[in-house]
Motif scaffolding. Structure first.
Motif, PDB file in Angstrom:
ATOM      1  N   ASN A   1      -6.563   9.126   0.458  1.00  0.00           N
ATOM      2  CA  ASN A   1      -6.009   9.920  -0.707  1.00  0.00           C
ATOM      3  C   ASN A   1      -5.010   8.478  -0.651  1.00  0.00           C
ATOM      4  OD1 ASN A   1      -6.607  12.161  -1.519  1.00  0.00           O
ATOM      5  ND2 ASN A   1      -6.090  13.507   0.242  1.00  0.00           N
ATOM      6  N   ASP A   2      -4.951   7.767  -0.059  1.00  0.00           N
ATOM      7  CA  ASP A   2      -4.056   6.253   0.012  1.00  0.00           C
ATOM      8  C   ASP A   2      -4.455   5.404  -1.663  1.00  0.00           C
ATOM      9  OD1 ASP A   2      -2.952   7.093   2.136  1.00  0.00           O
ATOM     10  OD2 ASP A   2      -4.137   6.364   3.578  1.00  0.00           O
TER      11      ASP A   2
ATOM     12  N   TYR B   1       0.806  -1.397  -0.633  1.00  0.00           N
ATOM     13  CA  TYR B   1       0.155  -0.161  -0.122  1.00  0.00           C
ATOM     14  C   TYR B   1       0.986   1.329  -0.492  1.00  0.00           C
ATOM     15  CZ  TYR B   1       1.574  -0.110   4.724  1.00  0.00           C
ATOM     16  OH  TYR B   1       1.187  -0.077   6.506  1.00  0.00           O
ATOM     17  N   LYS B   2       0.117   2.331   0.061  1.00  0.00           N
ATOM     18  CA  LYS B   2       0.861   3.352   0.058  1.00  0.00           C
ATOM     19  C   LYS B   2      -0.057   4.434   0.242  1.00  0.00           C
ATOM     20  CE  LYS B   2       0.529   7.024  -3.861  1.00  0.00           C
ATOM     21  NZ  LYS B   2       0.881   7.918  -4.578  1.00  0.00           N
TER      22      LYS B   2
ATOM     23  N   ASP C   1       1.907  17.415   4.684  1.00  0.00           N
ATOM     24  CA  ASP C   1       2.719  17.828   3.236  1.00  0.00           C
ATOM     25  C   ASP C   1       2.785  17.062   2.021  1.00  0.00           C
ATOM     26  OD1 ASP C   1       4.040  15.480   4.088  1.00  0.00           O
ATOM     27  OD2 ASP C   1       5.352  15.390   5.452  1.00  0.00           O
ATOM     28  N   GLY C   2       2.070  16.474   2.125  1.00  0.00           N
ATOM     29  CA  GLY C   2       2.066  15.408   0.425  1.00  0.00           C
ATOM     30  C   GLY C   2       3.592  14.574   0.458  1.00  0.00           C
ATOM     31  N   SER C   3       3.648  14.401   1.651  1.00  0.00           N
ATOM     32  CA  SER C   3       4.699  13.058   1.576  1.00  0.00           C
ATOM     33  C   SER C   3       4.123  11.623   1.884  1.00  0.00           C
ATOM     34  CB  SER C   3       5.910  13.498   2.512  1.00  0.00           C
ATOM     35  OG  SER C   3       5.444  12.864   3.474  1.00  0.00           O
ATOM     36  N   PHE C   4       4.719  10.788   0.834  1.00  0.00           N
ATOM     37  CA  PHE C   4       3.783   9.379   1.207  1.00  0.00           C
ATOM     38  C   PHE C   4       5.580   8.120   1.481  1.00  0.00           C
ATOM     39  CE2 PHE C   4       5.120  10.066  -2.958  1.00  0.00           C
ATOM     40  CZ  PHE C   4       6.055   8.088  -3.025  1.00  0.00           C
ATOM     41  N   GLU C   5       4.587   6.912   2.496  1.00  0.00           N
ATOM     42  CA  GLU C   5       5.407   5.950   3.133  1.00  0.00           C
ATOM     43  C   GLU C   5       4.615   4.653   1.886  1.00  0.00           C
ATOM     44  OE1 GLU C   5       6.198   3.088   6.393  1.00  0.00           O
ATOM     45  OE2 GLU C   5       3.917   4.546   6.134  1.00  0.00           O
TER      46      GLU C   5
END
Length: 92
Positions: free
Chosen positions: A83-84, A56-57, A63-67
């Motif tokens: 938003n994921d 998954y993301k 801040d708009g960053s993602f993992e």
């Protein structure tokens, strides 16, 4: 690959035209975003569409960053946001 023919068949399918591919799809298609869910449940939901969940993301909405997580722990509960995305292997 010479030792396990199945792995070669999977790679051939992923790398061929018309075979399966890796996609990022909206998490909202698979689970409710307002409740904690474990990855096992997310994988079962993907299976209902004939897909295989591989990760998954999660987006940090501040801040708009993602993992991006591939092969997460099955029993760890997570809460997703609209938003994921889920990462799946599926037919095109």
């Amino acid at each position: 690959m010479a030792e396990e023919r199945r792995k070669k068949d999977i790679l051939n399918d992923l790398l061929s035209d018309g075979g399966s591919a890796v996609y990022m799809k909206p998490i909202t298609r698979y689970v409710h975003v307002d409740k904690p869910v474990d990855y096992y449940t997310l994988g079962a939901s993907a299976a209902r569409y004939g897909e295989i969940a591989i990760g998954y993301k999660k987006v940090d909405n501040e801040d708009g960053s993602f993992e991006t997580v591939v092969n997460p722990r099955s029993k760890e509960a997570m809460t997703f946001d609209e938003n994921d995305d889920i990462i799946v292997i599926a037919c095109g």
